[in-house]
Design an enzyme around this catalytic site. Structure first.
Site, PDB file in Angstrom:
ATOM      1  CB  THR B  13      -0.906   0.001   1.255  1.00 52.18           C
ATOM      2  OG1 THR B  13      -1.611  -1.237   1.292  1.00 52.18           O
ATOM      3  CG2 THR B  13      -1.896   1.138   1.206  1.00 52.18           C
ATOM      4  CB  VAL B  14       3.321   2.623   2.421  1.00 47.50           C
ATOM      5  CG1 VAL B  14       4.275   3.814   2.467  1.00 47.50           C
ATOM      6  CG2 VAL B  14       2.321   2.696   3.568  1.00 47.50           C
ATOM      7  CB  ALA B  33      14.706  17.109  -4.462  1.00 50.54           C
ATOM      8  NE  ARG B  45       7.161 -11.701  -0.102  1.00 50.43           N
ATOM      9  CZ  ARG B  45       6.759 -11.860   1.149  1.00 50.43           C
ATOM     10  NH1 ARG B  45       7.142 -12.914   1.829  1.00 50.43           N
ATOM     11  NH2 ARG B  45       5.991 -10.982   1.730  1.00 50.43           N
ATOM     12  CB  ILE B 137       1.457  14.145  12.296  1.00 49.31           C
ATOM     13  CG1 ILE B 137      -0.071  14.077  12.266  1.00 49.31           C
ATOM     14  CG2 ILE B 137       1.923  15.295  13.186  1.00 49.31           C
ATOM     15  CD1 ILE B 137      -0.686  13.803  13.637  1.00 49.31           C
ATOM     16  CD  GLU B 191      -2.646  -4.814   9.550  1.00 49.39           C
ATOM     17  OE1 GLU B 191      -2.457  -5.897   8.979  1.00 49.39           O
ATOM     18  OE2 GLU B 191      -1.883  -3.847   9.464  1.00 49.39           O
ATOM     19  CG  ASP B 202       0.957   0.836  16.109  1.00 52.77           C
ATOM     20  OD1 ASP B 202       1.694   0.528  15.148  1.00 52.77           O
ATOM     21  OD2 ASP B 202       0.424   1.948  16.219  1.00 52.77           O
ATOM     22  CE  LYS B 206       2.372   4.064  14.809  1.00 53.91           C
ATOM     23  NZ  LYS B 206       0.915   4.071  14.523  1.00 53.91           N
ATOM     24  N   GLY B 303      -2.745   5.281   6.358  1.00 53.78           N
ATOM     25  CA  GLY B 303      -3.327   5.377   5.021  1.00 53.78           C
ATOM     26  C   GLY B 303      -2.240   5.535   3.979  1.00 53.78           C
TER      27      GLY B 303
END
Lengths: 436, 436
Positions: B13-14, B33, B45, B137, B191, B202, B206, B303
């Protein structure tokens, strides 16, 4: 450990805050900079006055700018004097003598940004200016770097703490503008002459800087349509609250198909939304990016230590070398960047409006007003007209408040003019924008 | 224009969001940049599966990591595979072949941060990890750089979007935990196995990363006391609301005289305060610095595109050279930095508490409970006991909710044990922390 020699020019409120952070927290700045951040000189106009304000180590205080200019070991200068001149000339001189600059002077950047940044590039120097917008909120770094993967779509900000303090107090206490200004001056939240804060100038200058970073637009701040809070009536704050809104001085940069819409104006914001709940001297910015979505920042917009925090972060970034990389890469205010078109046709902008009228208290009034709005394709979302004392004459004028559905600025403006011409309407119509 | 060749390892996804930003918005990334950000390889994979997900230019897709490792022109790699292995081994190999790393894998950093960062330093490489905490964020850059003039005093954050979505939905709809989890899974907010999100793991991982950046503490995330939302009863959300609070899974790092207090737990937050109003999949962090005061950040915590936004900002920072400067300066997770003491004596921590008990509905109950609290120097701030149907037997057990004034964790814990031993109290006592 390596050492970066720093000078401060201007030891006022912010300057003395910066001096204090450098002198009292050398361990902390060294840890973040990977080198000693050494305050070598502080240039003031009046040495005796500065001595009363704070005690500096021997040899730091001077009233001669040449002590900085001629000292090759000083490589970074926090230039913390306000106004346009001599600030502009001093900044040019410092850069010409090889110093990188950190500044909090948004008026100078809004007025002379292109000249100063071009000169810095020619000289291979950098200018860091985090403290120039929104004090303790690191919005410059966030827009320039952290959100760099995005095309920003809009910025909405409460950028002037003085105005926000005044509006918050008027809202909470129901006080008149003049009374709250007097209180704000007493508490140090407003200057003796608060004009630039309350008439929207300061917010427009900050918006011009942010819009340049976010949208590449080179904007003369004076071209941004702006309305201050100096004409705000407590009655409108009361009616807004009754409708579920608060009024805030909102600075907006919005990317539309027609170009970049820019404005500073008192705006109704729905109670409970983050911007509506920003109180007193706090600032806040809501940025929307096409990848990241909405990001909201809230913090103290002014004051000695929040602003000094931003200046010292810039001093560290400059000493570490990050500022130079960013400055070289982003070509801030570079004349060669094609500026984004600025939306100048305000008439086609869409929005909702709040209207307050003084109307005749007799049959047919509401119909006449509704007809004018309908003629301009403006539909009414809600109306407030409170019952008045029936013992009084029906000739008395009474307030009528209307919230519209979405309409164009042009239609709202024309309808307002027509309404002011109706015999059942007395005086001028108050018209404010609404953001949901 | 100069060019930086980039590889992505892992096109989930990311990863596919990052690929899309690089491929579709080359003008934008080049502007930020100062060089072309060129996607040269994407390692997956299963090539066929990846082709179904998105179309990449010829020659970009590969299933061989060696295509990246042996390509000297690739200098920056976005490593976007989850879990500990093979992620750890791949990261080491990539760094050993001269690549700088950008990652979103917080579990890997929380578990193997010291090893990976030490190795990066030995090799002269950098690891950027903005996307590992709070998605869109930019809290890593803000703590590491923007607030560098401050000693942070506290961090409070809603860091797990899945938990916040579940708690928000339970609160708004009054639904049971299990029903909301099923809905969250259906909508893609949770999930198939949401254990790590809902049990506080989680958020603790963090928090360990943020606390390291903010306080220099090297923390094993597993040592952070944590309670998840998986045991939360909708009744407590209802009572909290009646008292003027919402319950959120709050991660806290608080610098006290005794050291650094760390915790993750469902916590009552006053309605109307910014953290209490963070809804659904949003994250938020409130940082307090000794110079800047409180700064509040709010945005999407997860997301595809918010996380990709953070990854691409890191790729740009790495290509420009800022990451290397920051990485060299700050010595993240460097074993040589004296770690700040972690407050392990939770008993002396002070706070307010919410207690829910099931009690016998007869005279003397409240007195017995009040006496236990009083014996532990805990005073009662408010009580809720709703009238029950008088036609029912008085033998029935009824819920009793108590909000205390400030007390120590130790006293509250002992009092809770005593209360659970009273004959008028049935079952276990629900005890939650309260933040005003």
């Amino acid at each position: 450990m390596e050492k970066t020699n720093i000078a401060i020019v201007g030891l006022g409120t912010v300057g003395s805050g910066v001096a204090r952070l450098l002198l009292d927290h050398g361990d902390r700045t060294a840890r973040h900079a990977g080198r000693t951040m050494w305050l070598r000189k502080a240039v003031v106009r009046d040495i005796e006055k500065a001595k009363q304000r704070m005690t500096l180590p021997d040899g730091v205080l001077t009233d001669s700018l040449d002590d900085v200019i001629n000292d090759e070991e000083i490589t970074v200068v926090a230039q913390l004097i306000g106004g346009l001149e001599p600030a502009r000339t001093i900044m040019l001189k410092l850069m010409e003598s090889g110093k990188d600059i950190v500044t909090a002077n948004k008026a100078l950047l809004a007025e002379h940004g292109p000249e100063l940044f071009d000169r810095a590039r020619q000289l291979g120097r950098s200018i860091a200016f985090e403290a120039s917008v929104a004090g303790g909120i690191p919005i410059i770094a966030n827009i320039s770097q952290c959100l760099s993967a995005n095309q920003l779509q809009s910025l909405e900000g409460i950028l002037n703490g003085t105005s926000n303090f005044i509006v918050s107090q008027m809202d909470e206490k129901g006080s008149d503008y003049a009374d709250v200004v007097a209180e704000a001056q007493r508490l140090g939240y407003a200057e003796a002459d608060p004009t630039m804060d309350v008439d929207g100038t300061d917010a427009a200058q900050k918006l011009a800087i942010l819009a340049h970073l976010a949208f590449g637009a080179t904007i003369n701040w004076n071209d941004i349509p702006r309305i201050g809070i100096d004409g705000l009536d407590p009655a409108d704050l009361r009616y807004a609250r009754e409708l579920g809104y608060r009024i805030k001085l909102l600075a907006v940069a919005n990317l539309t198909e027609a170009g970049l819409e820019l404005s500073v104006a008192p705006t109704l914001l729905k109670i409970g939304t983050p911007l509506a709940e920003v109180r007193n001297a706090f600032n806040a910015i809501r940025a929307v990016g096409d990848a990241v979505g909405p990001v909201f920042y809230h913090g103290l917009g002014a004051g000695q230590m929040p602003t000094a925090s931003a200046v010292v972060a810039d001093l560290i970034d400059t000493a570490v070398g990050r500022t130079k990389l960013t400055f070289q890469t982003l070509e801030y205010f570079c004349g060669e960047n094609p500026p984004r078109a600025i939306q100048r046709d305000a008439a086609s902008l869409k929005g909702r409006f709040y209207l307050r009228l003084l109307v005749a208290n007799h049959p047919g009034t509401l119909g006449a007003i509704a007809n004018v709005l309908s003629d301009h394709s403006i539909s009414i979302a809600s109306v407030i007209q409170h019952e008045t004392d029936t013992s009084e004459s029906t000739d008395r004028m009474v307030p009528l408040v209307i919230m519209t559905h979405e309409a164009t600025e042009g239609a709202a403006s024309e309808a307002t003019n027509k309404l002011e011409g109706l015999s059942v309407v007395s005086g001028s119509v108050v018209r404010l924008r609404v953001k949901d």
